[in-house]
Scaffold this motif. Structure first.
Motif, mmCIF file in Angstrom:
data_model
loop_
_atom_site.group_PDB
_atom_site.id
_atom_site.type_symbol
_atom_site.label_atom_id
_atom_site.label_comp_id
_atom_site.label_asym_id
_atom_site.label_seq_id
_atom_site.Cartn_x
_atom_site.Cartn_y
_atom_site.Cartn_z
ATOM 1 N N ASP A 18 79.974 50.106 35.175
ATOM 2 C CA ASP A 18 80.086 49.932 33.731
ATOM 3 C C ASP A 18 81.168 48.900 33.456
ATOM 4 O OD1 ASP A 18 80.736 50.083 31.040
ATOM 5 O OD2 ASP A 18 80.204 52.200 30.912
ATOM 6 N N PRO A 19 80.844 47.741 32.876
ATOM 7 C CA PRO A 19 81.840 46.697 32.699
ATOM 8 C C PRO A 19 82.860 46.979 31.606
ATOM 9 C CG PRO A 19 79.771 46.040 31.698
ATOM 10 C CD PRO A 19 79.509 47.343 32.418
ATOM 11 N N SER A 20 82.626 47.973 30.765
ATOM 12 C CA SER A 20 83.606 48.273 29.722
ATOM 13 C C SER A 20 84.723 49.154 30.240
ATOM 14 C CB SER A 20 82.918 48.947 28.527
ATOM 15 O OG SER A 20 82.339 50.173 28.908
ATOM 16 N N SER A 21 84.378 50.156 31.032
ATOM 17 C CA SER A 21 85.392 51.037 31.604
ATOM 18 C C SER A 21 85.633 50.740 33.072
ATOM 19 C CB SER A 21 84.964 52.496 31.459
ATOM 20 O OG SER A 21 83.786 52.744 32.208
ATOM 21 N N TRP A 22 84.735 49.928 33.691
ATOM 22 C CA TRP A 22 84.803 49.518 35.090
ATOM 23 C C TRP A 22 84.667 50.720 36.020
ATOM 24 C CZ3 TRP A 22 90.018 46.928 33.679
ATOM 25 C CH2 TRP A 22 89.797 45.977 32.689
ATOM 26 N N GLU A 23 83.907 51.711 35.601
ATOM 27 C CA GLU A 23 83.685 52.875 36.426
ATOM 28 C C GLU A 23 82.300 52.805 37.073
ATOM 29 O OE1 GLU A 23 84.322 56.469 34.319
ATOM 30 O OE2 GLU A 23 86.193 55.801 33.422
ATOM 31 N N ILE A 24 82.174 53.460 38.228
ATOM 32 C CA ILE A 24 80.888 53.501 38.909
ATOM 33 C C ILE A 24 79.956 54.435 38.150
ATOM 34 C CG2 ILE A 24 79.736 54.228 41.022
ATOM 35 C CD1 ILE A 24 82.154 53.339 42.546
ATOM 36 N N LEU A 25 78.734 53.961 37.900
ATOM 37 C CA LEU A 25 77.793 54.739 37.105
ATOM 38 C C LEU A 25 76.817 55.513 37.969
ATOM 39 C CD1 LEU A 25 76.978 52.071 34.394
ATOM 40 C CD2 LEU A 25 78.448 54.076 34.149
ATOM 41 N N ARG A 94 94.383 49.909 37.075
ATOM 42 C CA ARG A 94 93.302 50.737 36.571
ATOM 43 C C ARG A 94 93.815 51.708 35.524
ATOM 44 N NH1 ARG A 94 89.511 47.754 37.046
ATOM 45 N NH2 ARG A 94 87.794 49.221 37.114
ATOM 46 N N LEU A 95 92.859 52.149 34.705
ATOM 47 C CA LEU A 95 93.152 53.102 33.654
ATOM 48 C C LEU A 95 93.220 54.509 34.244
ATOM 49 C CD1 LEU A 95 93.414 53.666 30.583
ATOM 50 C CD2 LEU A 95 90.927 53.872 30.508
ATOM 51 N N SER A 96 94.324 55.191 34.057
ATOM 52 C CA SER A 96 94.464 56.578 34.496
ATOM 53 C C SER A 96 93.894 57.493 33.421
ATOM 54 C CB SER A 96 95.933 56.930 34.698
ATOM 55 O OG SER A 96 96.517 56.100 35.681
ATOM 56 N N TRP A 97 93.417 58.606 33.757
ATOM 57 C CA TRP A 97 93.179 59.175 35.065
ATOM 58 C C TRP A 97 91.692 59.143 35.368
ATOM 59 C CZ3 TRP A 97 97.787 59.219 36.800
ATOM 60 C CH2 TRP A 97 98.848 59.604 35.997
ATOM 61 N N TYR A 117 99.827 46.257 48.791
ATOM 62 C CA TYR A 117 99.082 46.428 47.559
ATOM 63 C C TYR A 117 99.971 47.169 46.561
ATOM 64 C CZ TYR A 117 94.410 44.966 49.050
ATOM 65 O OH TYR A 117 93.321 44.231 49.459
ATOM 66 N N ILE A 118 100.004 46.685 45.332
ATOM 67 C CA ILE A 118 100.675 47.396 44.247
ATOM 68 C C ILE A 118 99.585 47.988 43.370
ATOM 69 C CG2 ILE A 118 102.315 47.249 42.337
ATOM 70 C CD1 ILE A 118 103.445 44.732 43.575
ATOM 71 N N MET A 119 99.463 49.296 43.399
ATOM 72 C CA MET A 119 98.450 49.988 42.619
ATOM 73 C C MET A 119 99.080 50.479 41.316
ATOM 74 S SD MET A 119 96.003 49.645 44.803
ATOM 75 C CE MET A 119 94.787 50.526 43.808
ATOM 76 N N LEU A 120 98.581 49.964 40.190
ATOM 77 C CA LEU A 120 99.106 50.338 38.878
ATOM 78 C C LEU A 120 98.098 51.218 38.153
ATOM 79 C CD1 LEU A 120 100.433 46.865 37.635
ATOM 80 C CD2 LEU A 120 101.662 48.612 38.926
ATOM 81 N N TYR A 121 98.588 52.298 37.567
ATOM 82 C CA TYR A 121 97.731 53.205 36.794
ATOM 83 C C TYR A 121 98.355 53.368 35.411
ATOM 84 C CZ TYR A 121 95.744 54.057 41.358
ATOM 85 O OH TYR A 121 95.153 53.883 42.593
ATOM 86 N N THR A 188 86.762 52.391 45.898
ATOM 87 C CA THR A 188 87.660 52.685 44.788
ATOM 88 C C THR A 188 88.829 53.545 45.251
ATOM 89 O OG1 THR A 188 86.357 54.638 44.179
ATOM 90 C CG2 THR A 188 85.809 52.540 43.105
ATOM 91 N N LEU A 189 90.007 53.244 44.733
ATOM 92 C CA LEU A 189 91.206 54.003 45.048
ATOM 93 C C LEU A 189 91.757 54.589 43.756
ATOM 94 C CD1 LEU A 189 93.099 54.862 47.309
ATOM 95 C CD2 LEU A 189 94.420 52.776 46.949
ATOM 96 N N SER A 190 91.425 55.835 43.495
ATOM 97 C CA SER A 190 91.871 56.505 42.269
ATOM 98 C C SER A 190 93.342 56.882 42.385
ATOM 99 C CB SER A 190 91.046 57.770 42.033
ATOM 100 O OG SER A 190 91.309 58.720 43.060
ATOM 101 N N HIS A 191 93.914 57.320 41.282
ATOM 102 C CA HIS A 191 95.306 57.759 41.304
ATOM 103 C C HIS A 191 95.490 58.917 42.274
ATOM 104 C CE1 HIS A 191 98.834 60.056 39.925
ATOM 105 N NE2 HIS A 191 99.340 58.880 39.638
#
Length: 237
Positions: A18-25, A94-97, A117-121, A188-191
């Motif tokens: 999804d290109p708006s939230s960039w989440e896997i659909l 990435r947008l948390s959570w 890598y600097i992972m920002l949430y 994907t690397l989630s929080h």
């Protein structure tokens, strides 16, 4: 953990993003050859989506440079910033959570082994759903760009060495997906996954944890493996 054995990938699956939230659909069935087009939410134009992505990424890259002692890397497109010791770092936001940092296989292969890598949430204020929605539905006197920036705040930052990210990519059995518009493979690397990787610390690297308070009193949780955390104002005499 032996990083020598994590040089190749074995799991390949396909998904729509999804290109708006960039989440896997959803996963795609490729048993039949047919053309697929990237999913685009009918609520937003592609131009708005691309504009918001650029705003978010550039905004947090600038924030990282203000928090940590680093500069923008103008020579290597695969690495966002570098530090006085010459080590290059890649920033993922990435947008948390509810969303994930995208680790691209080709980019990971190009990163130096001593890089990070600097992972920002980050989060949005007042229960706002996603940055594109904030930008498009702005009804204030502020510009949409300024309104979006004022409604984002950083919650967590992980500093992870490249071998750890490579180990995660190749050993953890999360699905490898593909961005259909570019055929780039990624995981994907989630929080929660970043926190798990940090806490497990398979090579027993030195662990660092600090908090940073920005100008509006927001507390940012900063965690690092193998790299001391030095804030920029601590190096300014």
């Amino acid at each position: 953990m032996n990083i020598e054995k994590y040089s190749t990938d074995s799991i390949v699956t396909w998904a729509s993003v999804d290109p708006s939230s960039w989440e896997i659909l959803n996963e795609l069935n490729l048993s039949k050859e047919e053309k697929k087009v990237p999913y685009i939410s009918p609520s937003y134009s592609w131009a708005d989506i691309q504009k918001v992505r650029a705003i978010v990424w550039n905004w947090w890259e600038e924030k990282v440079k203000k928090i940590l002692w680093c500069k923008k890397n103008l020579n290597k497109s695969w690495h966002d910033v570098f530090f006085p010791d010459g080590i290059s770092w890649e920033i993922k936001t990435r947008l948390s959570w509810t969303s994930w940092g995208v680790i691209k296989r080709e980019q990971l292969d190009r990163m130096e082994q001593d890089g990070f890598y600097i992972m920002l949430y980050y989060m949005l204020t007042n229960g706002l759903e996603n940055p594109t929605n904030v930008y498009v539905n702005n009804q204030t006197k502020l510009s949409s760009q300024e309104y979006l920036k004022r409604n984002m705040f950083l919650k967590s930052m992980f500093i992870l060495p490249v071998p750890y990210v490579k180990w995660f990519y190749n050993d953890e059995r999360y699905k490898e997906s593909t961005i259909k518009s570019s055929w780039i493979k990624f995981k994907t690397l989630s929080h929660s996954r970043a926190l798990k990787l940090h806490d497990e610390n398979p090579e027993n690297l030195d662990v660092y944890s600090r908090e940073f308070s920005d100008r509006v009193g927001n507390i940012i949780d900063v965690r690092s493996l193998g790299k001391p955390i030095v804030f920029r104002n601590e190096l300014i005499s």
